[in-house]
Every structure is written in C-alpha cells, then in structure tokens.
Design a protein around this motif. Structure first.
Motif, short mmCIF file in Angstrom:
data_model
loop_
_atom_site.label_atom_id
_atom_site.label_comp_id
_atom_site.label_asym_id
_atom_site.label_seq_id
_atom_site.Cartn_x
_atom_site.Cartn_y
_atom_site.Cartn_z
N LYS A 300 36.23 -39.79 37.47
CA LYS A 300 35.86 -41.20 37.46
C LYS A 300 34.33 -41.30 37.45
O LYS A 300 33.65 -40.71 38.25
CB LYS A 300 36.42 -41.89 38.70
CG LYS A 300 36.33 -43.39 38.61
CD LYS A 300 37.20 -44.11 39.63
CE LYS A 300 36.71 -45.54 39.84
NZ LYS A 300 36.11 -46.19 38.66
N LYS A 301 33.83 -42.06 36.47
CA LYS A 301 32.38 -42.17 36.33
C LYS A 301 31.80 -43.13 37.35
O LYS A 301 32.38 -44.17 37.63
CB LYS A 301 32.02 -42.66 34.92
CG LYS A 301 32.57 -41.80 33.79
CD LYS A 301 31.68 -40.62 33.52
CE LYS A 301 32.23 -39.72 32.42
NZ LYS A 301 33.48 -39.03 32.79
N THR A 302 30.64 -42.75 37.89
CA THR A 302 29.92 -43.66 38.79
C THR A 302 28.50 -43.80 38.26
O THR A 302 28.02 -42.95 37.52
CB THR A 302 29.82 -43.10 40.22
OG1 THR A 302 29.10 -41.86 40.15
CG2 THR A 302 31.18 -42.87 40.81
N GLY A 303 27.83 -44.87 38.63
CA GLY A 303 26.45 -45.06 38.18
C GLY A 303 25.88 -46.33 38.76
O GLY A 303 26.58 -47.09 39.44
N ILE A 304 24.58 -46.51 38.53
CA ILE A 304 23.89 -47.70 39.05
C ILE A 304 22.94 -48.23 38.00
O ILE A 304 22.22 -47.46 37.36
CB ILE A 304 23.13 -47.34 40.35
CG1 ILE A 304 24.14 -46.93 41.42
CG2 ILE A 304 22.27 -48.51 40.81
CD1 ILE A 304 23.57 -46.81 42.77
N PHE A 305 22.92 -49.54 37.85
CA PHE A 305 22.00 -50.19 36.92
C PHE A 305 20.61 -50.20 37.56
O PHE A 305 20.45 -50.56 38.72
CB PHE A 305 22.49 -51.61 36.65
CG PHE A 305 21.57 -52.41 35.77
CD1 PHE A 305 21.01 -51.85 34.61
CD2 PHE A 305 21.26 -53.74 36.08
CE1 PHE A 305 20.16 -52.60 33.79
CE2 PHE A 305 20.42 -54.49 35.26
CZ PHE A 305 19.85 -53.92 34.12
#
Ligand code: ANZ
Ligand code: ZN
Length: 838
Positions: A300-305
């Motif tokens: 599952k991909k995670t990230g932050i703008f």
C-alpha cells in the motif's frame, strides 16, 4: 570373496595418494589443459552436508574422464574460511575462530577425502592463512592504487543483532541474511569499491559465457541498466529545478504529479510550513524502512503532499509535488515524474490520493486495461505535436527536443551500487590501511613489503556495538606509525567481507605456493580461464559478480590474460529431504522414521504421517550425514547415488530407500567380474561401442544419472551373455569415474597393470554404435531374389521390411506384372511373396 568397501576404499585412496596420480603438472606442457573447479566450501562446524558431494562428485567424474582422455587437469580444493559463524561461535564460547576453523577444515578434508575425489591436495588453500591473505591484502592495495577503493560515510545496512554493516546482497527482504533481524540504515564510515565503474563491462561480457540462462539474467538484473532521459522540472515560486530520471520520456504529457524520495535534498526547501511537521515525521519513518519493503510491488502506497508545485515542461501545467517512500533516494535522481496511466506504482498512488490520471499511450492492438496502468508500448495520444508517434520514435524525438530546449538529455542508470567492502568484525582480512594522525592526516596504504597485516590475538570477540570492530579495542595493534611521514598512525580496524578471499582463489590455485607474487603470470597464461566451474545457484549474483569484477581489474592491471574468469558454469540442483512433524510438533527425519521402525509405531497409534519434502536443516532433524552413508554403503555407492538421484541441475529429494538400488548394481558388477567366463570379443562389440558413446556423451552433457543407466544396462546385458575380457575392461574404465574404488579393485582382479584411473578413456567407432543390421531373405514364390540389410530394430516390422523390398529393383521386376495372392513374413528372416503371373 565378498567385496568389502570398508577395506577396499581406504586401500585405493592411499595407493592414489602414495603414487600422487592426481597431482597436476606445474604447467600443462604439450597436453591440452582442463581447469575444473568447485566452489570451495565454507568449512562449517556441522561438517559436510550431502549437498556438497553432489557438485564434487560431478566435477570429479569429469576430471577423471578428462585425465583419461589425455588432458592436463587442474582440479583443486580449498577452504573459504573467514566468516561470521566461527566468530559468532567464538562470542558464545570464547574459542578462538582460528581454532574452530582449523578443526572444521580437518573434518571437511577427512570427509571429502573419504569419498575418493581426485583433487590435487598439494594445491590446497585456506583463505584465513596469512600466506594466503597477504595476497588478498596486496590485491586490495592494487585496487586502492587504481582509485577503486575509497572511504565514504554512507547509509549502510546495519544489523542491530550482528552489530555489523551488511552489503546489499546480505540483506534479504529487509532482514539480515545471517540472523533474520530487520536491518536498519545507519550512516557509517565505510570502505567502498567502485564496482559501478565496471557496470557496462560486467554486463556486456556476460555474452559469450556458457552459463545457465537464469544466472546470466540474474547478473544482468542486478546490474540493472536502464536507458531513458533526465528531465528538468521548474518549481513554481522557487529558483531550483527538480531533475527526474525516466525510462518513458514519451509519457511526459501524462505526468500529472511528481514524487520525491523523502530523503531528497530539496524536500526541506520546498515544503510549505504547514506541512513541515508531517513531512519530517514521514522522512524519519522512511529512513527506517528497508529498501526491499519500500519497493514491494503490492504494498500500500503512502506519501505526503509538500504543498509545492512543479511545472510540466511540455505543457506548462502545474503538477503537485509529493514525497513517498516508493521513490528511492539512491536510484536515478531520487525524483520521478508520475504517470499514473502508464506506471502501476504511480497508478496505485494516484488511486490512494485521488490524483489526476491522464492516458497518453494507446496499445497498438486491443484495449488498454481500465483498472491498472497500461505499461506497454503503443502510440501516443493527447501529446501535442507528438500525438500519433510510436513509443520508440517518440522517445527519440522527445529526448532530442528536451536537449534542444535545454530541459533534459539522454540518460543511462544502473541498479548496481558501489560495493560496501568493510565489516566491523574480527574474523576477516585486516584492511591494509593506516590512518595518519600526523602530517599526512589521511588514509595511507601499508607498504607492500609490510604485508601481511596479521590478525592480532584478542580476548573478546564481541563487536563493540558502536559499529567499531573488536580490533579497535586492541590498542597495541591499532597504534602504529604512519608509513609515509613516520608520525603517529592508527590501523584501519574494519576487516574485509567474506567475499574477498573467494574473489581470486581460482588464481591462487594455479600457483598456490608462490611467496613472491599472488600468482605467476606465465602460469596464469598456461591455466586460465577456468574451463568448468560448478557450485550452488545461491552464488548466482554475489560471489560470481564480485569475482568477475576483481578479475576485470586484474585484467586492466595486466595480471590476467582473459576478460572473464569462468568460461563454463553449472549449478547443481538442491537436495531436499523428507521430514515428518508429529502431533507434538517434533520433527523426525525420514531415515529416523523408516529405519527405526517408527512408521509402524506411528500408524499403530493412529498418528497421521505428515511427510514433507523440505530443505535439510538441523532443526527439522532431516539432515543426512555422509559419514553414515559411506560407512554403511561405501563411498562408491554414495557417489553413484548422488548422481542417480535425478537430473544434476534440478532440485530433488534425498530418499535413502533408493540407495539400495545403486548398492545392488555395484554388487552385480562385482559378481560379473568374479564369475567371468571367457567369451568372444565379437559377441558384444556393438554393445560395447554403443555404451562407450552413451556414457561419454551423457557425462559431457551433465546427464550423470542416465550415464549410470547406460552402465546398468551394459552390466545387465553382460551378465546374461558371455562377457569377454575386453567387455569387462571397458566396463571398468567407464565405471571408474563414478565408482573409482571398485573399478581399481576390479582392474587388479582382472590382472591389469597400473591404475584404471590412469588408463586411456575408451573410444568408439560411430559405425559400430548404430543398431546392428539383419539380413532378410526376400523370396518370390519361394525363390530367393534379394537379401535386404535392415536395422535389427526393424527386422520384426513387416511394414518396414515390405517397404524396403518394394524399393529394390530386384524385387520389383517380379512384382510388376504379377498379382500377389499371399505374403508370408517370418519376422527377422524371410519375406515371401506368392504371386500369380497372367
Ligand atoms: C515516468 C514513467 C512513466 C516511468 C511510465 C515508468 C513508466 P527502471 O526500469 O527500474 O530503471 N523511477 C525513477 N527513479 C526512481 C527512484 N529513485 N525510485 C523509484 N522509482 C524510480 O525504472 C525506471 C522508472 O522507475 C522511471 O521511469 C521512473 O518512472 C521510476 F509510464 O518515469 B518512470
Ligand atoms: Zn602520515
């Protein structure tokens, strides 16, 4: 007289050793050379595993055949003896790794010798012997002088349990290969080797190697060359630009967001203040997540703008800049343009965060999938002036366009990283470097005349846990004089990784006693390259890539004459074992169950037999001890059995029940030799030639199992007929690579002189290997008109014989104007046509 392997086998082993018949000549002289090498073992305390003799038997068979065929054979054995197990044992027990290692070597040597292998023991090497590692250190210095060794503070894989840095290759799915603990990233000073400088050559020279395709592919993938482009993106409201690496510049019009690796240096500058805390926490988490996990396909991909926007150079669109851990800091530029319509990772990310997906490639045929990315080639859509171009052409044109506008250029990247070459451990080769604390104030190489730098005695082997090697605690040893300025110096306390010794041992084997050089150049020319290399597929990447790298450096230094060290390579298949787990959870090996009568006990108590085929391991109690097999059945039976298990290159289970089969075969050979009746040399002539051809050819193709089958068939046929002396001599010569002890004993029994191991390998006449032909009388109304020669296999086949008859002028002329009323066929003898002539 019954054949007793317990007395016969040691007798011949001693006779071979006394006569030194397996000693390789110093140089091949006027004989053709054959260098045949096993991957030398790590002498573990557990002793030989039945997997070891599988490869060793194969190389021994080939070495023996080649010797009998008149080759000068180099077939050595030695010990890859530095490494963690001995050191970990020392930590637990205080026993010095040197002591443990020597004990294990002695046990391995005894076990290997008990199998009657034809190694040249005068060439034995031990990587932990200072006379050996002196030259490992010397070779390191050559790399250092060529600017291929350097110090760097790098985030390395650090195992918190083994308390040492690990090479990428020693980390499996984020865990330490040795202990299974999750590996962390730590910034530490390391010695690095510039293997990346050789990436192209390591890749290109794979071509032309006779290696298993799977291994070639693994090397190629490990090097991981990618062609593509760098593209520069401006950042809205910032001076800086972000450079990305892409293999698909043709998808630029579909780039709808950008992702930076959390560690990317620009992240701190561009991230808006409201995002700061979140971003910092995310970076910290990513740092602790192993690379393998970060790049896992299904994860599952995670990230932050970040709050910032980049400008797509082809259409001036603003696209959001995110950070996400699926982008790695040390690949490409650590930043990507994301094209969710055509890259599945980006697709997953866009779905999770509801980002724009824009299709810019359509497949040449059929429909693109709707719920995943279309990653294939096709034709451009929605791509401005480039719309309609085929993928390859688009790549060319856009790369030229980017170059012209100063927005990017063609780029090639590699997955291969420089090699972390230091370990914070005791039981390895000291790295021959002094850190000058005086005038030079830098790392200074130890002068070659001062080699070897030997390992000092230590009291405790524990790694310090600070990341320093146990050597750093031995002040007397560490404190030294700078070889350049004579000022104060400190020795490098890191040691080399286990791979170092095996990077060049195949070269030492050609000149193992040399005290003036690592090897003599003339001898190198005479023996290299290795003609056949056999070992486990677990070394498909690590050892083979490192050794090839060093070899290429040696080549550049003029130390070797060939570009590649190992011309032909084969891997033996893994041997698995049966084990059974009972209802209490305890494991029982197959033999324990079968031979101790446990099976009936288990059945009587209603216990389900839960047999599984698994890797051999101590904990599953399914490890087979070669000593026991040799003692019960003999080395010859063990060797035959190892080869008879199945196809050499495939995985197969070890099943003790079938060792009885090869054992019976040997007993049959012996009975045949003892009860010989003088026969006629003609009787089995064709069978002899056929068997020689089959056995020779099958050995050449690593089909040892079917070569044994051919021998078995030969013995069966001879047992049923009158075997002459020549039949039996041939049998013993063909048998000798497989079961050399019985072959020698039989050779003597038949009154032959010398060793069968030194006899000439029999040759065959191809004309005599084909099936023998049979004469068939063709009659017309009982009168002989023709005698046909047909292969014996077809002599019973009426359709075949009639077809041959009707192809003969002599027969046809009687049948032309006649009516056949009857055909009489006596299989193998007569074909009679009864005809009516009008
Ligand atoms: C845009 C794109 C569009 C890409 C597309 C692929 C398909 P290989 O073949 O393994 O070299 N990439 C680049 N640097 C990366 C990094 N540091 N971490 C993670 N991924 C990275 O892969 C090259 C592709 O992987 C590059 O091409 C980039 O995504 C991504 F339809 O760029 B691509
Ligand atoms: Zn100095």
């Amino acid at each position: 007289m019954p054949y007793n392997h317990r007395t016969v086998e040691p007798k011949w082993q001693k006779a071979w050793a006394d006569a030194k018949i397996f000693k390789s000549p110093t140089t091949p002289g006027d004989k053709p050379k054959f260098y045949i090498l096993d991957m030398f073992p790590y002498p573990s305390a557990a002793g030989l595993h039945v997997g070891h003799p599988e490869g060793y038997t194969a190389t021994d068979i080939i070495a023996r055949v080649k010797r009998m065929q008149g080759f000068a054979v180099l077939h050595p054995m030695g010990w890859d003896a530095f490494g963690l197990p001995a050191e970990n044992y020392a930590i637990q027990t205080g026993v010095h790794p040197h002591e443990t290692t020597q004990k294990s070597i002695a046990a391995f040597r005894r076990q290997i010798q008990s199998l009657g292998f034809s190694y040249d023991w005068d060439r034995e090497v031990d990587t932990t012997d200072p006379t050996y590692y002196k030259w490992t250190q010397w070779l390191f210095l050559q790399l250092y002088k060529k600017d291929l060794a350097y110090e760097a503070v790098v985030p390395i894989n650090f195992c918190p349990s083994c308390k040492t840095g690990l090479a990428n290759e020693e980390v499996h799915q984020g865990a330490c290969e040795r202990c299974g603990k999750t590996v962390e990233k730590r910034d530490m000073r390391q010695w690095m080797l510039k293997i990346t400088l050789y990436a192209d050559r390591l890749r290109e020279d794979l071509e032309g190697l006779d290696w298993p395709q799977s291994t070639l592919s693994m090397q190629e993938n490990w090097i991981g060359r990618s062609e593509g482009a760098y593209v520069d993106f401006a950042i809205d409201g910032h001076k800086e630009t972000v450079k990305v690496f892409t293999t698909r510049p043709d998808t630029l019009f579909g780039a709808t967001f950008m992702v930076l690796a959390p560690e990317h240096p620009l992240v701190k500058n561009i991230c808006t203040t409201d995002k700061n805390a979140e971003v910092t926490a995310y970076i910290e988490r990513a740092r602790m997540t192993p690379e393998m996990e970060r790049t896992e396909a299904g994860r599952k991909k995670t990230g932050i703008f970040t709050g910032a926007y980049a400008i797509n150079p082809v259409n001036q669109e603003n696209i959001p800049i995110w950070i996400a851990d699926y982008v790695l800091a040390h690949y490409g530029t650590g930043a990507i343009m994301s094209v969710p319509a055509h890259d599945n990772r980006d697709h997953g990310f866009a779905k999770t965060y509801d980002l724009k997906i824009k299709t810019v490639v359509r497949p040449a045929m059929g429909q693109a999938p709707t719920d995943t990315a279309f990653e294939g080639d096709g034709f451009a859509i929605d791509s401005g002036a480039f719309t309609g171009l085929a993928t390859e052409e688009f790549k060319k044109q856009i790369t030229a366009w980017l170059k012209e506008k100063g927005l990017g250029e063609r780029a090639v990247t590699y997955k291969l990283r420089d090699w972390v070459f230091s370990r914070q451990r005791y039981w390895g080769e000291p790295i021959p470097i002094v850190h000058c604390k005086g005038k030079c104030a830098k790392a200074v190489p130890v002068p070659e005349k001062d080699l070897p730098i030997t390992l000092p005695q230590v009291e405790r082997f524990q790694p310090t846990g600070t990341g320093d090697s146990p050597l750093s605690a031995i002040t007397d040893w560490v404190k030294t004089i700078c070889p350049e300025c004579g000022g104060a110096g400190e020795r490098e306390t890191n040691t080399m990784p286990q791979w170092a010794g095996s990077c060049w041992y195949y070269l030492r084997f050609i000149d193992p006693k040399n005290t003036r050089a690592a090897w003599d150049k003339e001898l190198e020319k005479a023996w290299n390259p290795v003609d056949l290399y056999i070992g486990g597929a677990e070394h498909a990447v690590l050892h083979l890539l490192y050794a090839r790298f060093w070899h290429k450096v040696f080549y550049d230094l003029g130390l070797v004459t060939h570009k590649e060290p190992f011309k032909r390579l084969r891997h033996q298949g893994m041997i698995l074992a049966f084990s059974h787990q009972d209802s209490k959870g305890a494991y029982h090996g197959y033999d324990e169950i079968e031979f101790a009568g446990e099976t009936s006990k288990l059945i009587a108590t209603g216990e389900p037999l839960n047999m599984k085929i698994e890797k051999m391991s101590k904990s599953k109690k399914n490890v087979v001890n070669p000593d026991e097999v040799i003692s019960s059945y003999g080395a010859d039976a063990m060797r035959l059995y190892e080869m008879f298990l199945g196809d050499f290159e495939l995985t197969k289970p070890w099943d003790m029940r079938s060792i009885e089969g090869v054992s019976r075969f040997l007993a049959k050979v012996w009975r045949l030799l003892e009860n010989q009746v003088p026969g006629d040399a003609k009787t089995n002539q064709r069978l002899r030639h056929k068997t020689i051809a089959l056995v020779s050819e099958r050995i050449e193709n690593f089909k040892f199992n079917t070569a044994i089958t051919a021998l078995m068939e030969f013995v069966n046929a001879l047992t049923g007929s009158q075997a002459c002396k020549e039949d039996l001599d041939i049998l013993l010569k063909l048998l000798s690579p497989f079961a050399p002890h019985m072959a020698e004993e039989g050779w003597a029994l038949l009154g032959n002189q010398g060793f069968v191991s030194q006899a000439a390998w029999p040759t065959f006449d191809p004309a005599l290997t084909t099936a023998e032909s049979v004469g068939i009388a063709v009659q017309i109304n009982g009168k002989l008109r023709e005698t046909l020669r047909v292969p014996s296999g077809e002599a019973h086949n009426q359709v075949y014989v009639e077809a041959q008859a009707k192809a003969s002028e002599k027969v046809v002329k009687y049948l032309e104007n006649a009516k056949v009323t009857k055909v009489i066929f006596v299989a193998g003898r007569i074909l009679n046509y009864v005809v009516h002539t009008s």
